[in-house]
Design an enzyme around this catalytic site. Structure first.
Site, PDB file in Angstrom:
ATOM      1  N   TYR A 159      -9.658  -2.879 -10.733  1.00 10.46           N
ATOM      2  CA  TYR A 159      -9.226  -1.629 -10.102  1.00 10.46           C
ATOM      3  C   TYR A 159      -7.915  -1.130 -10.726  1.00 10.46           C
ATOM      4  CZ  TYR A 159     -12.030  -2.512  -5.796  1.00 10.46           C
ATOM      5  OH  TYR A 159     -13.018  -2.718  -4.872  1.00 10.46           O
TER       6      TYR A 159
ATOM      7  N   HIS B 175     -26.079  22.510   0.298  1.00  5.90           N
ATOM      8  CA  HIS B 175     -26.336  23.004  -1.052  1.00  5.90           C
ATOM      9  C   HIS B 175     -25.397  24.141  -1.429  1.00  5.90           C
ATOM     10  CE1 HIS B 175     -28.692  23.751  -4.621  1.00  5.90           C
ATOM     11  NE2 HIS B 175     -28.656  25.039  -4.335  1.00  5.90           N
TER      12      HIS B 175
ATOM     13  N   GLU C 145     -25.531  16.132  -1.723  1.00  5.92           N
ATOM     14  CA  GLU C 145     -26.920  16.371  -1.292  1.00  5.92           C
ATOM     15  C   GLU C 145     -27.905  15.485  -2.049  1.00  5.92           C
ATOM     16  OE1 GLU C 145     -28.602  20.272  -2.156  1.00  5.92           O
ATOM     17  OE2 GLU C 145     -27.291  20.472  -3.896  1.00  5.92           O
TER      18      GLU C 145
ATOM     19  N   CYS D  24       0.837  -1.217   0.000  1.00  9.80           N
ATOM     20  CA  CYS D  24       0.000   0.000   0.000  1.00  9.80           C
ATOM     21  C   CYS D  24       0.862   1.254   0.000  1.00  9.80           C
ATOM     22  CB  CYS D  24      -0.929  -0.015   1.214  1.00  9.80           C
ATOM     23  SG  CYS D  24      -1.763   1.556   1.475  1.00  9.80           S
TER      24      CYS D  24
ATOM     25  N   GLU E  34      -7.445   2.278 -12.981  1.00  9.59           N
ATOM     26  CA  GLU E  34      -6.782   3.401 -12.302  1.00  9.59           C
ATOM     27  C   GLU E  34      -5.577   3.862 -13.121  1.00  9.59           C
ATOM     28  OE1 GLU E  34      -6.150   2.104  -8.252  1.00  9.59           O
ATOM     29  OE2 GLU E  34      -8.194   2.636  -7.680  1.00  9.59           O
TER      30      GLU E  34
ATOM     31  N   LYS F 288       0.066   5.378  -6.076  1.00  8.17           N
ATOM     32  CA  LYS F 288      -1.030   5.450  -7.062  1.00  8.17           C
ATOM     33  C   LYS F 288      -1.852   6.709  -6.851  1.00  8.17           C
ATOM     34  CE  LYS F 288      -4.817   4.379  -5.975  1.00  8.17           C
ATOM     35  NZ  LYS F 288      -5.506   3.111  -5.798  1.00  8.17           N
TER      36      LYS F 288
ATOM     37  N   CYS G  66      -1.576   1.843  -3.002  1.00  9.60           N
ATOM     38  CA  CYS G  66      -2.494   2.960  -2.713  1.00  9.60           C
ATOM     39  C   CYS G  66      -1.810   4.321  -2.713  1.00  9.60           C
ATOM     40  CB  CYS G  66      -3.143   2.791  -1.339  1.00  9.60           C
ATOM     41  SG  CYS G  66      -3.372   1.118  -0.771  1.00  9.60           S
TER      42      CYS G  66
HETATM   43  N1  LIG Z   1      -8.707   1.470  -5.132  1.00 10.80           N
HETATM   44  C1  LIG Z   1      -8.567   0.301  -4.517  1.00 10.80           C
HETATM   45  O1  LIG Z   1      -9.159   0.042  -3.481  1.00 10.80           O
HETATM   46  C2  LIG Z   1      -7.679  -0.725  -5.132  1.00 10.80           C
HETATM   47  C3  LIG Z   1      -7.770  -2.027  -4.716  1.00 10.80           C
HETATM   48  N2  LIG Z   1      -6.971  -2.979  -5.262  1.00 10.80           N
HETATM   49  C4  LIG Z   1      -7.090  -4.364  -4.786  1.00 10.80           C
HETATM   50  O2  LIG Z   1      -6.165  -5.170  -5.476  1.00 10.80           O
HETATM   51  C5  LIG Z   1      -6.813  -6.280  -6.052  1.00 10.80           C
HETATM   52  C6  LIG Z   1      -6.117  -6.626  -7.329  1.00 10.80           C
HETATM   53  O3  LIG Z   1      -6.431  -5.656  -8.326  1.00 10.80           O
HETATM   54  P1  LIG Z   1      -6.467  -6.055  -9.856  1.00 10.80           P
HETATM   55  O4  LIG Z   1      -5.149  -6.604 -10.264  1.00 10.80           O
HETATM   56  O5  LIG Z   1      -7.026  -4.912 -10.597  1.00 10.80           O
HETATM   57  O6  LIG Z   1      -7.403  -7.322  -9.864  1.00 10.80           O
HETATM   58  P2  LIG Z   1      -8.942  -7.523 -10.221  1.00 10.80           P
HETATM   59  O7  LIG Z   1      -9.245  -8.880  -9.735  1.00 10.80           O
HETATM   60  O8  LIG Z   1      -9.760  -6.383  -9.755  1.00 10.80           O
HETATM   61  O9  LIG Z   1      -8.955  -7.505 -11.812  1.00 10.80           O
HETATM   62  C7  LIG Z   1      -8.257  -8.458 -12.555  1.00 10.80           C
HETATM   63  C8  LIG Z   1      -8.549  -8.247 -14.010  1.00 10.80           C
HETATM   64  O10 LIG Z   1      -7.800  -9.188 -14.765  1.00 10.80           O
HETATM   65  C9  LIG Z   1      -8.658  -9.913 -15.621  1.00 10.80           C
HETATM   66  N3  LIG Z   1      -8.193 -11.269 -15.819  1.00 10.80           N
HETATM   67  C10 LIG Z   1      -7.893 -12.191 -14.878  1.00 10.80           C
HETATM   68  N4  LIG Z   1      -7.526 -13.342 -15.446  1.00 10.80           N
HETATM   69  C11 LIG Z   1      -7.597 -13.154 -16.781  1.00 10.80           C
HETATM   70  C12 LIG Z   1      -7.360 -13.983 -17.897  1.00 10.80           C
HETATM   71  N5  LIG Z   1      -6.962 -15.226 -17.745  1.00 10.80           N
HETATM   72  N6  LIG Z   1      -7.546 -13.460 -19.126  1.00 10.80           N
HETATM   73  C13 LIG Z   1      -7.951 -12.181 -19.276  1.00 10.80           C
HETATM   74  N7  LIG Z   1      -8.196 -11.354 -18.265  1.00 10.80           N
HETATM   75  C14 LIG Z   1      -8.010 -11.828 -17.017  1.00 10.80           C
HETATM   76  C15 LIG Z   1      -9.987  -9.887 -14.908  1.00 10.80           C
HETATM   77  O11 LIG Z   1     -11.003 -10.148 -15.825  1.00 10.80           O
HETATM   78  P3  LIG Z   1     -12.442 -10.695 -15.347  1.00 10.80           P
HETATM   79  O12 LIG Z   1     -13.123  -9.550 -14.720  1.00 10.80           O
HETATM   80  O13 LIG Z   1     -13.032 -11.166 -16.594  1.00 10.80           O
HETATM   81  O14 LIG Z   1     -12.145 -11.800 -14.377  1.00 10.80           O
HETATM   82  C16 LIG Z   1     -10.005  -8.466 -14.358  1.00 10.80           C
HETATM   83  O15 LIG Z   1     -10.410  -7.561 -15.334  1.00 10.80           O
HETATM   84  C17 LIG Z   1      -8.256  -5.829  -6.219  1.00 10.80           C
HETATM   85  O16 LIG Z   1      -9.141  -6.888  -6.190  1.00 10.80           O
HETATM   86  C18 LIG Z   1      -8.457  -4.909  -5.063  1.00 10.80           C
HETATM   87  O17 LIG Z   1      -8.910  -5.673  -3.977  1.00 10.80           O
HETATM   88  C19 LIG Z   1      -6.084  -2.663  -6.241  1.00 10.80           C
HETATM   89  C20 LIG Z   1      -5.959  -1.383  -6.685  1.00 10.80           C
HETATM   90  C21 LIG Z   1      -6.733  -0.298  -6.147  1.00 10.80           C
HETATM   91  N1  LIG Z   2      -5.806   6.885   9.474  1.00 11.19           N
HETATM   92  C1  LIG Z   2      -6.210   5.563   9.140  1.00 11.19           C
HETATM   93  C2  LIG Z   2      -5.412   5.064   7.955  1.00 11.19           C
HETATM   94  C3  LIG Z   2      -3.985   4.853   8.195  1.00 11.19           C
HETATM   95  C4  LIG Z   2      -3.497   3.926   7.129  1.00 11.19           C
HETATM   96  O1  LIG Z   2      -4.260   3.362   6.379  1.00 11.19           O
HETATM   97  N2  LIG Z   2      -2.214   3.743   7.047  1.00 11.19           N
HETATM   98  C5  LIG Z   2      -1.731   2.740   6.136  1.00 11.19           C
HETATM   99  C6  LIG Z   2      -0.934   3.345   5.079  1.00 11.19           C
HETATM  100  S1  LIG Z   2      -1.537   4.887   4.561  1.00 11.19           S
HETATM  101  S2  LIG Z   2       0.001   5.790   3.854  1.00 11.19           S
HETATM  102  C7  LIG Z   2       0.843   6.675   4.944  1.00 11.19           C
HETATM  103  C8  LIG Z   2       0.037   7.360   5.981  1.00 11.19           C
HETATM  104  N3  LIG Z   2      -0.746   8.341   5.298  1.00 11.19           N
HETATM  105  C9  LIG Z   2      -2.009   8.479   5.578  1.00 11.19           C
HETATM  106  O2  LIG Z   2      -2.545   7.844   6.454  1.00 11.19           O
HETATM  107  C10 LIG Z   2      -2.763   9.489   4.746  1.00 11.19           C
HETATM  108  C11 LIG Z   2      -4.191   9.083   4.674  1.00 11.19           C
HETATM  109  C12 LIG Z   2      -5.130  10.270   4.625  1.00 11.19           C
HETATM  110  N4  LIG Z   2      -6.419   9.731   4.876  1.00 11.19           N
HETATM  111  C13 LIG Z   2      -5.072  10.939   3.281  1.00 11.19           C
HETATM  112  O3  LIG Z   2      -5.683  10.418   2.322  1.00 11.19           O
HETATM  113  O4  LIG Z   2      -4.458  11.981   3.184  1.00 11.19           O
HETATM  114  C14 LIG Z   2       1.054   7.855   6.947  1.00 11.19           C
HETATM  115  O5  LIG Z   2       1.614   7.084   7.657  1.00 11.19           O
HETATM  116  N5  LIG Z   2       1.385   9.100   6.969  1.00 11.19           N
HETATM  117  C15 LIG Z   2       2.390   9.606   7.812  1.00 11.19           C
HETATM  118  C16 LIG Z   2       2.944  10.822   7.197  1.00 11.19           C
HETATM  119  O6  LIG Z   2       2.470  11.206   6.152  1.00 11.19           O
HETATM  120  O7  LIG Z   2       3.882  11.356   7.765  1.00 11.19           O
HETATM  121  C17 LIG Z   2      -0.918   1.746   6.900  1.00 11.19           C
HETATM  122  O8  LIG Z   2      -0.149   1.026   6.337  1.00 11.19           O
HETATM  123  N6  LIG Z   2      -1.053   1.713   8.193  1.00 11.19           N
HETATM  124  C18 LIG Z   2      -0.356   0.795   9.039  1.00 11.19           C
HETATM  125  C19 LIG Z   2      -0.573   1.216  10.424  1.00 11.19           C
HETATM  126  O9  LIG Z   2      -1.165   2.283  10.640  1.00 11.19           O
HETATM  127  O10 LIG Z   2      -0.136   0.457  11.341  1.00 11.19           O
HETATM  128  C20 LIG Z   2      -6.118   4.609  10.313  1.00 11.19           C
HETATM  129  O11 LIG Z   2      -5.501   4.956  11.315  1.00 11.19           O
HETATM  130  O12 LIG Z   2      -6.685   3.531  10.225  1.00 11.19           O
END
Ligand SMILES: NC(=O)C1=CN([C@@H]2O[C@H](COP(=O)(O)OP(=O)(O)OC[C@H]3O[C@@H](n4cnc5c(N)ncnc54)[C@H](OP(=O)(O)O)[C@@H]3O)[C@@H](O)[C@H]2O)C=CC1
Ligand SMILES: N[C@@H](CCC(=O)N[C@@H](CSSC[C@H](NC(=O)CC[C@H](N)C(=O)O)C(=O)NCC(=O)O)C(=O)NCC(=O)O)C(=O)O
Length: 592
Positions: A286, A552, A557, A148, A290, A156, A153
Site C-alpha cells: 500500500y 446511468h 452501474e 492515521c 500510494e 497521505k 491516512c
Molecule cells: N490505504 C490503506 O488502507 C493503507 C493501509 N496501510 C496499512 O499499513 C500496512 C503497512 O503498509 P506497507 O508498509 O505498505 O506494508 P505491506 O506489508 O503492504 O508491504 C510491504 C512491502 O515491503 C516488501 N518487503 C518486505 N520485506 C522485504 C524484504 N526483506 N525485501 C524486499 N522487500 C520486502 C513486501 O514485499 P512482499 O510483497 O514480497 O512481501 C511488500 O512489497 C499495510 O499492510 C496496511 O495494512 C498503509 C497505507 C495505506
Molecule cells: N466517521 C467515521 C470515521 C472517523 C475516523 O475514522 N476517524 C479517525 C481519523 S479520521 S481523520 C480526522 C477526522 N476526519 C474525518 O473523519 C474525515 C473522514 C471523511 N470520511 C472524509 O473522507 O472526508 C476528523 O476528526 N475530522 C474532524 C474535523 O475535520 O474537524 C480516528 O482516528 N477516529 C478516532 C475516533 O473517532 O475516536 C467513524 O466515525 O467511524
C-alpha cells in the site's frame, strides 16, 4: 436510581439535556457525556449528528464535518446517575481503590475511540497518555491523533487529492478549457501546499485533544510504561488502573542493508520541504504504491523496486496485473524482482541505490533525491514494560498476543490496533476499540470485532479497492466460482485524453450464488466499494445484484449490469444425478 430507555442510571454525572429536531419530530436526549446511549443499542433514537461523538461531544459540526447539523431547540441541565454493567466477566468501571477504571497508552485512532467510548458512553473514569506532538514520530514524539491522523491516512489522502489534480488539469483541455498566458498547465507551489497540509495536521491534533476532553478523558503528555498488571508510569509519575489498554500502534521498518540510515520512511516522505526530482521506492505494498503515485502525479521521476513479479502481493492476481500495466502507462518506472543491497550518498548530496534481480544481475540507480523504504511496519512493543508485567508477545512479529476480545494473557491488560497482529487499518482499530469498550464497560460481554469482509483501498493512481476474496482465494475456499469482469475507459478519459482504463470484477460462489469477492480499479473505487461492502456483508447474491437498476451513466452501474461470466471455474466435480436426488435433475441452468 432511575430507569431510562433501557439503561440503568445511578451514581452522579452531569450532562446537558437538550431537545433537537429530527425529521420533524422532537427528540429528547442528553449531551456532553453521551451517557444516555443505551448499552444495548448505543445510538437508538439519536440523530446522525448526535450519534457521532466526534460531533456531539465537541460541537465539531461547526468545524466543517459533513454530518447533518443538530439544531439545538432547547438546553437544560440535568443530573443523572450512571452505572454500566460489567462485561465478559472482565471488568466493571467500579474503580475501587484504583485511580482509573481505564488507562490507555497511545492516543491514536484506536486508543482515542476506546477511551472516549468507555468514558462518554459507559461512564468509566478514563485517562490516556501520548507523546508530544510531531509530524515525524520517534521514541519520544507522537501526538494525539496517532499514525492515521498525523502520519498516515489523513496527510497521505491530502497528498493523493492534491496529486490527482494533474489529471484533471490535463483532461480539462479535452473538455474545452484553455490555459491563460503561456499555455502551460498549472505548477505546484510545494512549500505552500506543505504549509497548508501541516496546518491541517495541527488543527486535527487539537481536534483530537478536544475530543478526549469533551468525553471527560484525562490527558497526560508523556511516555507510558507498564509496571505491573494494574500500575503504569507516565514520565515517572505513577498511576493505578483497573484496566490498561495498549494502543501504541506500529512503526515503519527499514531493511537492514548498507546505508539504510540514508533512506526515509513514510513519516518523512509526507513531510518533504522540496518536491523531489527523482525518487526511489523499495517495496510494492500500500505505502509504496500510494507514494509512488503521489510523487509521479506531482511530476517526480519515480522508480519502484520490488521483489515480486507484480506489485501488491496479496491482492487478486488479475487486479495486480491490471494495476501493473496501468502504473507503467502512467509513467512509473517499475523494477520487478529487484531487491536492494546498498544505498550511498555522493558529494552532491544525491543518493545511489544498488539492487539485484533474481538472477543476481545488479542495477545501479544514481541521482536519487530520496529512497523510501516502504517495507512494512513493526509493532511498537519496545520499552513498554511488557516483560515486567508478563504480557506475551509474538516472537516473529513482535506483536502483542490477544484473544478475540483484545485481551492479553494478563486479564487486566488489553491491546488494540497495529500493536497487535490483526488487520492494520484505522477502521479496524476503531472497531476493536469500540468492541473493547462495549465488552469491558458496556455490559456487552461477547462484543468482539468482526474481521469478515473488511474492505480496503490502495489510494494509488489508479486506485484499487476490494472486499471479500480474491479469485485465487475464492477458488481455494469454494471450488466452484463464476467470475464476472468489466473493463472500460472512464468517460472522463474519452475526450479528456487519459489513456487509463477501469476494471471491475465480481466473484460469485456458484453453488450458493453469493457474491464473495468484489474488486475495482479506477476512479472513485473506494467510494463505490464501501457500498458494495455493505451488500457483501449482508450476503448479497448475484441474482439480487441483477435486480438492481443502475445509475446511468456511472462506473458503479457496471456492478449491477454484468450479465455473462468471464469464466466459470469448477474444481469440485458436478454432483452426479442419482435416483435418490431427482430434484437435482430438475434444477435449470442458473440464469444471469
Ligand atoms: N490505504 C490503506 O488502507 C493503507 C493501509 N496501510 C496499512 O499499513 C500496512 C503497512 O503498509 P506497507 O508498509 O505498505 O506494508 P505491506 O506489508 O503492504 O508491504 C510491504 C512491502 O515491503 C516488501 N518487503 C518486505 N520485506 C522485504 C524484504 N526483506 N525485501 C524486499 N522487500 C520486502 C513486501 O514485499 P512482499 O510483497 O514480497 O512481501 C511488500 O512489497 C499495510 O499492510 C496496511 O495494512 C498503509 C497505507 C495505506
Ligand atoms: N466517521 C467515521 C470515521 C472517523 C475516523 O475514522 N476517524 C479517525 C481519523 S479520521 S481523520 C480526522 C477526522 N476526519 C474525518 O473523519 C474525515 C473522514 C471523511 N470520511 C472524509 O473522507 O472526508 C476528523 O476528526 N475530522 C474532524 C474535523 O475535520 O474537524 C480516528 O482516528 N477516529 C478516532 C475516533 O473517532 O475516536 C467513524 O466515525 O467511524
Amino acid at each position: 436510581m432511575m430507569e431510562m430507555a433501557g439503561l440503568t442510571l445511578h451514581g452522579l454525572a452531569t450532562v446537558t439535556s437538550h431537545r433537537l429536531r429530527s425529521r420533524g419530530a422532537l427528540l429528547h436526549s442528553c449531551r456532553a457525556t453521551g451517557i444516555l446511549q443505551s448499552s444495548l443499542r448505543p445510538f437508538a433514537g439519536f440523530s446522525p449528528c448526535q450519534a457521532n461523538p466526534l460531533c456531539s461531544a465537541t460541537g465539531l459540526q461547526a468545524a466543517g464535518r459533513s454530518h447533518r447539523p443538530c439544531r439545538l431547540e432547547q438546553a437544560t441541565r440535568c443530573q443523572v446517575q450512571v452505572r454500566a454493567a460489567s462485561g465478559n466477566g472482565a471488568s466493571s468501571h467500579d474503580s475501587g481503590h484504583y485511580d482509573y477504571d481505564l488507562f490507555t497508552i497511545g492516543a491514536g485512532s484506536g486508543g482515542v475511540r476506546a477511551s472516549r467510548f468507555a468514558a462518554s458512553n459507559y461512564g468509566a473514569k478514563v485517562a490516556i497518555c501520548e507523546l508530544p506532538f510531531a509530524r515525524v514520530s520517534s521514541d519520544k514524539l507522537g501526538g494525539a491523533g496517532g499514525t492515521c491522523v498525523l502520519r498516515g491516512c489523513v496527510p497521505k489522502k491530502l497528498m493523493v487529492i492534491g496529486g490527482e489534480f494533474s489529471d484533471s488539469f490535463r483532461d480539462s483541455m479535452g473538455f474545452g478549457w484553455e490555459t491563460l498566458g503561456n499555455g502551460q498547465l498549472p505548477q505546484v507551489a510545494w512549500e505552500r501546499f506543505m504549509e497548508k497540509k501541516n496546518k491541517e495536521l495541527e488543527r486535527l491534533n487539537g481536534v483530537y485533544m478536544k475530543l478526549l476532553d469533551g468525553a471527560g478523558v484525562e490527558y497526560f503528555e508523556g511516555r507510558g510504561k507498564i509496571i505491573d498488571a494494574h500500575t503504569l508510569e507516565v514520565d515517572g509519575k505513577r498511576f493505578t488502573a483497573k484496566n490498561i489498554l495498549i494502543a501504541v500502534g506500529a512503526r515503519a521498518w527499514r531493511l537492514p542493508i548498507e546505508g539504510t540510515e540514508l533512506t526515509m520512511t513514510s513519516d518523512e516522505i509526507l513531510d518533504l520541504e522540496k518536491l523531489p526530482r527523482k525518487l526511489a521506492i523499495i517495496g510494492s505494498g500500500y505505502i509504496a504504491l500510494e507514494f509512488a503515485s503521489i510523487y509521479n502525479n506531482y511530476g517526480s521521476d519515480v522508480h519502484v523496486f520490488f521483489r515480486q513479479e507484480l506489485p501488491l502481493r496479496g491482492f487478486d492476481e488479475e487486479c495486480r496485473q491490471f494495476m501493473n500495466d496501468q502504473y507503467a502507462l502512467r509513467g512509473l518506472n517499475l523494477h520487478p524482482t529487484h531487491s536492494p543491497t546498498k544505498v550511498a550518498k555522493g558529494e552532491d548530496g544525491k543518493l545511489t541505490l544498488w539492487t539485484k534481480d533474481r538472477s543476481g544481475k545488479e542495477t545501479v540507480t544514481e541521482g536519487i533525491d530520496h529512497v523510501l523504504m516502504a517495507t512494512g511496519r513493526k509493532p511498537n512493543t519496545r520499552n513498554l514494560g511488557l516483560e515486567d508485567a508478563g504480557v506475551d508477545i509474538e516472537e516473529s512479529s513482535g506483536a502483542i498476543k490477544v484473544d478475540e476480545y483484545s485481551r492479553t494473557n494478563v486479564p487486566s491488560i488489553w491491546a488494540i490496533g497495529d500493536v497487535t497482529d490483526r488487520i492494520a487499518l484505522t477502521p479496524v482499530a476503531l472497531m476493536e476499540g469500540m468492541a473493547f469498550a462495549k465488552n469491558a464497560f458496556g455490559g456487552e460481554s461477547g462484543a468482539k470485532p468482526d474481521y469478515e469482509n473488511v474492505a480496503s483501498a490502495v489510494f494509488s493512481s489508479p486506485p484499487l479497492a476490494s472486499v471479500g476474496l480474491t479469485e485465487e482465494g475464492a477458488l481455494a475456499e469454494y471450488g466452484n466460482i463464476d467470475v464476472f469482469t468489466s473493463s472500460f475507459r472512464p468517460m472522463k478519459a474519452t475526450i479528456g485524453g487519459g489513456e487509463g482504463k477501469a476494471f471491475m470484477k465480481l466473484i460469485v460462489a456458484s453453488d450458493s450464488d453469493k457474491v464473495i469477492g468484489v474488486h475495482m480499479i479506477g476512479p472513485d473505487c473506494a467510494e463505490i466499494m464501501q457500498g458494495m461492502a455493505v451488500a457483501v456483508k449482508m450476503g448479497v447474491t448475484k441474482q439480487q445484484l441483477d435486480t438492481v437498476v443502475g445509475i446511468h451513466p456511472s462506473s458503479a452501474e457496471e456492478f449491477v449490469t454484468m450479465r455473462s461470466p468471464a469464466r466459470q471455474l469448477r474444481e469440485k466435480p458436478e454432483p452426479q444425478k442419482t435416483e435418490k436426488e431427482p430434484e437435482l435433475a430438475a434444477v435449470p441452468p442458473k440464469p444471469y
